[in-house]
Design an enzyme around this catalytic site. Structure first.
Site, short mmCIF file in Angstrom:
data_model
loop_
_atom_site.label_atom_id
_atom_site.label_comp_id
_atom_site.label_asym_id
_atom_site.label_seq_id
_atom_site.Cartn_x
_atom_site.Cartn_y
_atom_site.Cartn_z
N HIS A 1 0.80 -1.23 0.00
CA HIS A 1 0.00 0.00 0.00
C HIS A 1 0.83 1.27 0.00
CE1 HIS A 1 -4.13 -1.00 -0.50
NE2 HIS A 1 -3.67 -2.20 -0.25
N GLU B 1 -10.18 -11.56 -7.47
CA GLU B 1 -8.82 -11.57 -6.93
C GLU B 1 -8.53 -12.87 -6.19
OE1 GLU B 1 -8.46 -8.07 -4.40
OE2 GLU B 1 -10.52 -8.23 -3.77
N ASP C 1 -3.86 -9.12 -5.60
CA ASP C 1 -4.16 -10.29 -4.79
C ASP C 1 -4.25 -11.56 -5.62
OD1 ASP C 1 -4.21 -9.43 -2.09
OD2 ASP C 1 -6.01 -8.27 -2.53
N CYS D 1 -8.10 -3.66 -12.04
CA CYS D 1 -7.68 -2.53 -11.22
C CYS D 1 -6.44 -2.86 -10.40
CB CYS D 1 -8.82 -2.07 -10.31
SG CYS D 1 -9.41 -3.36 -9.23
C1 PEP Z 1 -5.92 -5.99 -6.01
O1 PEP Z 1 -5.87 -6.88 -5.17
O2 PEP Z 1 -5.46 -6.11 -7.17
C2 PEP Z 1 -6.49 -4.68 -5.68
C3 PEP Z 1 -6.67 -3.76 -6.60
O3 PEP Z 1 -6.83 -4.47 -4.39
P1 PEP Z 1 -5.80 -4.03 -3.24
O4 PEP Z 1 -4.48 -3.73 -3.89
O5 PEP Z 1 -6.41 -2.85 -2.59
O6 PEP Z 1 -5.78 -5.25 -2.41
MG MG Z 2 -7.02 -6.77 -3.33
#
Ligand code: PEP
Ligand code: MG
Length: 571
Positions: A189, A431, A455, A502
């Site tokens: 993150h 995911e 994920d 995404c």
């Molecule tokens: C993902 O897992 O690709 C995603 C976009 O969610 P996050 O990165 O917030 O887990």
């Molecule tokens: Mg995710």
């Protein structure tokens, strides 16, 4: 001059002095003092310096962050003036002739464990306040400094072991030019936040905190994943030149801000942005985002000590929907867990938080939290083009239950006479491999898919996305991942639905040609990646990429895939 190699997490080059965001060493020895009076005076000195410092921080926080953020420092000041805490410390120094550090620590620890053992949220917060302020006094007794990045007043590069999402949220965007961390990967993150803040970052350097001291001149090369410490004047000039070249390149891309994303053979795809807060909208507009493909709502819940109210959430969602002026906004419901913690929920520590009680699993169990968010979203839906997406869906039953709860809340609002948009598309993040594998079944019930590769890769390869040691397994171009992606896109299209992505893979220059060939409809990425991606896509033809995609699906390794992409593109 020294040099560190890490993972290029956010591009660009930043040059500034280092600011270490590292927990100092608070260790000390027990000592017997000859003059308890002098020791009490030393304690009082540390106490009043700490108070003066807190008053300054409070005043600045009030000015820059608002009264609610400043309130915490007010509470800390009260603790330092409380005779019930201070007198026993002084008594202990006098009666036991021990050093002030020891007396402070022991009395503070006693209050902390007393308050923590109470079954009362308010008291638990007081325990946290005591722990925080006594650390500040202890730091003064020991002559060490506690870092406070939100109060930085000059341009700096942050150096930390890791940055939690709430650390990152507190960074003052005006002064923080870049950052580097010991741990983390491209999809941690901290890296995602760096991209949304559009500041260069290199993560996973293993020993940035060991090698870099406060005040060192640091260059963050977010293009190549390198960090230079105190470079020679010649090397520094080279970096400044690279910085200029990058700025020129960005200016070229910026010419595409109002253009559509169309391949050389006229195929249109949508380039959307991932955002974490309404503040990120500025970057979306400036970078020509055609939609918001992922609004990570968990940031609304972080860096605070209680859940956001329905009204607070409504205000944030409305701001994003209005800001996008009718363009699609995909809002993901709360995805907490893994590296995203919410201390105030007091969830039990888990052995495997990435495989645990998180995201939709938590929302279906703690329905009050979920329903509040859904109501806020439904009420905001009339202000733009809202699409709602559930995270970490592993089974159809989970999707059906989440959908039913949303329907119930919609009906309640209807009966209260509160207006809700007529059509709100409802989708899921793909995911978890189980969902990708039966995407054909999901496609009959959802309105869209958004593939969360951050994920999906970690669960398919069984490699923790935060763990540096297994980062070699984090392979977006591995044919196993590409086949899952194809299954999801094909399943959506067969039912006349759309498929987006995404995860960070959507903005990756090696992946983009393949994804285009596989037929991905929407690419959602950090706003700062959009213009570069648009420029790349405009130079490709869909027909050639379809051919490329069908070839790479039959390959065995990541390396072969990369070679194949390079052989047909200019990369
Ligand atoms: C993902 O897992 O690709 C995603 C976009 O969610 P996050 O990165 O917030 O887990
Ligand atoms: Mg995710």
């Amino acid at each position: 001059m020294s040099f560190l190699r890490g993972i290029a997490a956010s591009n660009g080059i930043a040059i500034a002095k280092a600011y270490r965001l590292v927990e100092p060493d608070f260790s000390f020895d027990k000592k017997t003092v000859d003059s308890p009076e002098t020791e009490v005076a030393r304690f009082q000195d540390a106490l009043s310096t700490a108070k003066g410092e807190l008053e300054q921080i409070r005043d600045r926080a009030e000015k820059e962050l608002g009264a609610d953020k400043a309130a915490i420092f007010e509470a800390h000041l009260l603790v330092l003036s409380d005779p019930e805490l201070i007198s026993p410390i002084e008594d202990k120094i006098k009666s036991e002739k021990v050093n002030a550090e020891l007396a402070l620590k022991e009395i503070a620890d006693m209050f902390v464990s007393m308050f923590e053992s109470m079954d009362n949220e308010y008291m638990k917060e007081r325990a946290a306040d005591i722990r925080d302020v006594t650390k500040r006094v202890l730091a003064h007794l020991l002559g060490i400094q506690i870092p406070n990045p939100s109060m930085v007043q000059e341009e700096v590069i942050i150096v930390a072991e890791d940055l939690t999402p709430s650390d990152t949220a507190q960074l003052n965007r005006k002064y923080v030019l870049g950052f580097t961390t010991d741990i983390g990967g491209r999809t941690s993150h901290s890296a995602i936040m760096a991209r949304s803040m559009e500041i260069p970052a290199v993560v996973g350097t293993k020993n940035a905190t060991a090698e870099i001291t406060n005040g060192d001149l640091v260059v963050i090369d977010g293009l190549n994943g390198e960090v230079h410490i105190n470079p020679t004047p010649e090397r520094l000039d080279e970096y400044k030149k690279q910085q200029e070249d990058f700025a020129k390149q960005k200016a070229e891309w910026a010419k595409l801000v109002h253009e559509k994303t169309i391949t050389a053979d006229q195929h249109h795809v949508e380039l959307a942005a991932n955002i974490g807060t309404p503040k990120d909208l500025k970057g979306v507009v400036e970078n020509g985002g055609e939609a918001v493909g992922l609004y990570r709502t968990e940031f609304l819940y972080m860096d605070r000590d209680q859940l956001p109210t329905e009204e607070e959430q409504f205000t944030a969602y409305k701001a994003v929907l209005e800001g996008m002026e009718g363009k699609p906004v995909v809002v993901r419901t709360l995805d907490i867990g893994g590296d995203k913690e919410l201390p105030y929920l007091n969830l039990p520590k888990e052995m495997n938080p990435f495989l645990g009680f998180r995201a939709i699993r938590l929302c279906l169990e703690e329905q009050d939290i979920f329903r509040t968010q859904l109501r806020a979203l439904l009420r905001a839906s009339v202000y733009g083009n809202l699409k709602v997406m559930f995270p970490m869906i592993a089974t159809l039953a989970e999707f059906r239950e989440a959908k039913a709860i949303l329907e119930e809340e919609k009906q309640k609002l209807d009966s209260e006479g509160i207006e809700v948009a007529e059509k709100i598309e409802l989708g899921i993040m793909v995911e978890i491999p189980s969902t990708a594998i039966i995407a054909d079944q999901f496609a009959k019930e959802v309105d869209f898919f958004s593939i969360g590769t951050n994920d999906l890769i970690q669960y398919t390869m069984a490699a923790d996305r935060m763990n540096q040691q297994v980062s070699y397994l984090y392979q977006p171009y591995n044919p196993s991942i590409l086949r899952l992606v194809k299954m999801v896109i094909d399943a959506a299209h067969k039912e006349g639905k759309w498929a987006g992505m995404c995860g960070e893979m959507a903005g990756d220059e090696i992946a983009i040609p393949i994804l285009l060939g596989l037929g991905l409809d929407e690419f959602s990425m950090s706003a700062s990646s959009i213009l570069k991606a648009r420029s790349q896509i405009r130079g490709l033809t869909k027909a050639d990429m379809e051919d490329l995609a069908s070839r790479v699906l039959d390959m065995g390794t990541t390396e072969e895939v990369i070679e194949a992409v390079k052989s047909v593109t200019s990369l």
